[in-house]
Design an enzyme around this catalytic site. Structure first.
Site, PDB file in Angstrom:
ATOM      1  N   LEU A  21      31.282  33.172  93.280  1.00  0.00           N
ATOM      2  CA  LEU A  21      31.289  32.729  91.883  1.00  0.00           C
ATOM      3  C   LEU A  21      30.190  31.709  91.601  1.00  0.00           C
ATOM      4  CD1 LEU A  21      35.141  32.359  91.314  1.00  0.00           C
ATOM      5  CD2 LEU A  21      33.683  34.372  90.977  1.00  0.00           C
ATOM      6  N   HIS A  36      30.124  33.187  86.120  1.00  0.00           N
ATOM      7  CA  HIS A  36      31.544  33.558  86.258  1.00  0.00           C
ATOM      8  C   HIS A  36      32.443  32.463  85.678  1.00  0.00           C
ATOM      9  CE1 HIS A  36      29.890  35.782  89.912  1.00  0.00           C
ATOM     10  NE2 HIS A  36      30.464  36.739  89.219  1.00  0.00           N
ATOM     11  N   GLN A  51      31.690  50.933  94.155  1.00  0.00           N
ATOM     12  CA  GLN A  51      30.612  50.798  93.174  1.00  0.00           C
ATOM     13  C   GLN A  51      29.255  50.541  93.816  1.00  0.00           C
ATOM     14  OE1 GLN A  51      32.564  47.216  91.247  1.00  0.00           O
ATOM     15  NE2 GLN A  51      30.439  46.638  90.917  1.00  0.00           N
ATOM     16  N   LYS A 111      25.210  39.957  80.953  1.00  0.00           N
ATOM     17  CA  LYS A 111      24.079  40.312  81.819  1.00  0.00           C
ATOM     18  C   LYS A 111      24.194  41.782  82.240  1.00  0.00           C
ATOM     19  CE  LYS A 111      23.675  39.205  86.166  1.00  0.00           C
ATOM     20  NZ  LYS A 111      23.525  40.543  86.784  1.00  0.00           N
ATOM     21  N   GLN A 151      27.460  47.928  81.834  1.00  0.00           N
ATOM     22  CA  GLN A 151      28.821  47.885  82.400  1.00  0.00           C
ATOM     23  C   GLN A 151      29.833  47.491  81.312  1.00  0.00           C
ATOM     24  OE1 GLN A 151      30.088  46.050  86.291  1.00  0.00           O
ATOM     25  NE2 GLN A 151      30.528  44.295  85.005  1.00  0.00           N
ATOM     26  N   VAL A 161      24.511  33.381  81.277  1.00  0.00           N
ATOM     27  CA  VAL A 161      24.222  31.990  81.674  1.00  0.00           C
ATOM     28  C   VAL A 161      22.953  32.020  82.525  1.00  0.00           C
ATOM     29  CG1 VAL A 161      25.065  29.952  82.898  1.00  0.00           C
ATOM     30  CG2 VAL A 161      26.660  31.376  81.601  1.00  0.00           C
ATOM     31  N   ARG A 192      23.514  37.876  93.424  1.00  0.00           N
ATOM     32  CA  ARG A 192      22.424  38.401  94.266  1.00  0.00           C
ATOM     33  C   ARG A 192      21.204  37.475  94.285  1.00  0.00           C
ATOM     34  NH1 ARG A 192      24.722  43.549  92.471  1.00  0.00           N
ATOM     35  NH2 ARG A 192      25.377  44.673  94.337  1.00  0.00           N
TER      36      ARG A 192
END
Ligand code: PAF
Length: 290
Positions: free
Chosen positions: A33, A37, A61, A149, A153, A176, A187
């Site tokens: 996180l 998040h 996924q 972001k 999705q 953010v 990532r």
């Protein structure tokens, strides 16, 4: 805050909360996180009286050869980060709990799932839709929170929730960013010093589009060309896609009109990053949001 590992326990706890009149909110995450998040968690805590944060690195996924095995897993730190925010349940099931050996169902949102991220990451959105549907079915939240972001999705999840009449509101929260504009992502931790500096090129490319659109440019072709030129100017960046799309269909547009997004994905070294710019055009006036 209670840490829950089993589907049955989570289902019963959420059911009890709903029966006692709580407004239940769900923040689905894969952990590791960061402040992005936590902004979703804060939004959920502000609007709901009982908040569930799920942490599950969802194997289905990740396309073959992607970073599933090395994806950061930081449960203790995640737990410490959300506990003070007023979260009631941290749901962190093991893989066998979400995908028992006999598991054989999946969900596909046709069309939307085949473009951009779906084309670059075969099976990705099937995995996302399946796990999110399962989480929504376990918790039955009034609202579930996702970050802009991952705009495609969020759009796919909203479509699934509407198509399947899931009864949960899908709330999409702002991106953010670091002070230099880089969108927060778990990532980003893969980037070394040079790559971290280079990664701001995504934001810089989108900021150029914003400038051009605010200056009156409405033709998609020169905007896309500008994004690509910016990305190509960064030696550590390899572009995957850069487009201006309709915010509803994710089909490329020729002219900026209504709700659009400038979407891009690029490898910085071996790390694949995404970003987007929201462009709302109405009667010739535009509002751009990075
Ligand atoms: O955005 C993510 O972190 C994941 O795709 C999600 C929505 C938690 C599903 O695994």
């Amino acid at each position: 805050m209670e840490l829950v590992h089993t589907v049955e326990w989570m289902r019963q706890a959420a059911r009890q909360a709903r029966e006692e009149g709580a407004i239940v909110g769900l923040v689905p995450t894969m952990g590791a996180l960061h402040a992005g998040h936590l902004s979703l968690v804060r939004a959920a805590c502000a609007a709901c009286s009982n908040v569930v944060v799920s942490i599950f690195v969802n194997p289905t996924q990740f396309a073959p050869g992607e970073d599933y095995s090395r994806y950061p897993r930081t449960l203790d730190a995640d737990r410490a980060a959300v506990a003070p925010l007023g979260v009631h349940y941290l749901f962190a099931p093991p893989v066998e709990e979400m995908y028992p050996p006999s598991f054989s169902t999946s969900v596909v949102v046709e069309g939307l799932s085949e473009r951009f991220e779906g084309r670059s990451r075969p099976g990705h959105f099937r995995g996302v839709a399946t796990v999110v549907l399962k989480l929504l079915e376990i918790v039955h939240p009034s609202a579930a929170y996702f970050g802009r972001k991952d705009a495609q999705q969020a759009r796919i999840i909203r479509q699934m929730a509407s198509d399947l009449a899931l009864g949960s509101e899908i709330v999409v929260c702002p991106i953010v960013r670091e002070p230099d504009g880089l969108a927060l992502s778990s990532r980003n931790s893969y980037l070394d010093g040079r790559e971290r500096a280079a990664a701001t090129v995504l934001h810089r490319a989108l900021a150029t589009v914003r400038e051009r659109v605010e200056g009156g440019e409405r033709r998609a072709a020169p905007l896309v060309e500008e994004m690509r030129r910016k990305l190509a100017g960064e030696p550590l960046a390899a572009i995957d896609y850069a487009e201006i799309v309709n915010g509803d269909t994710f089909e490329p547009v020729t002219t900026v009109r209504g709700s659009c997004l400038a979407v891009l994905a690029a490898f910085i070294g071996s790390t694949r990053l995404l970003d987007n710019l929201s462009i709302e055009e109405c009667n010739g006036r535009v509002t751009c949001t990075l």
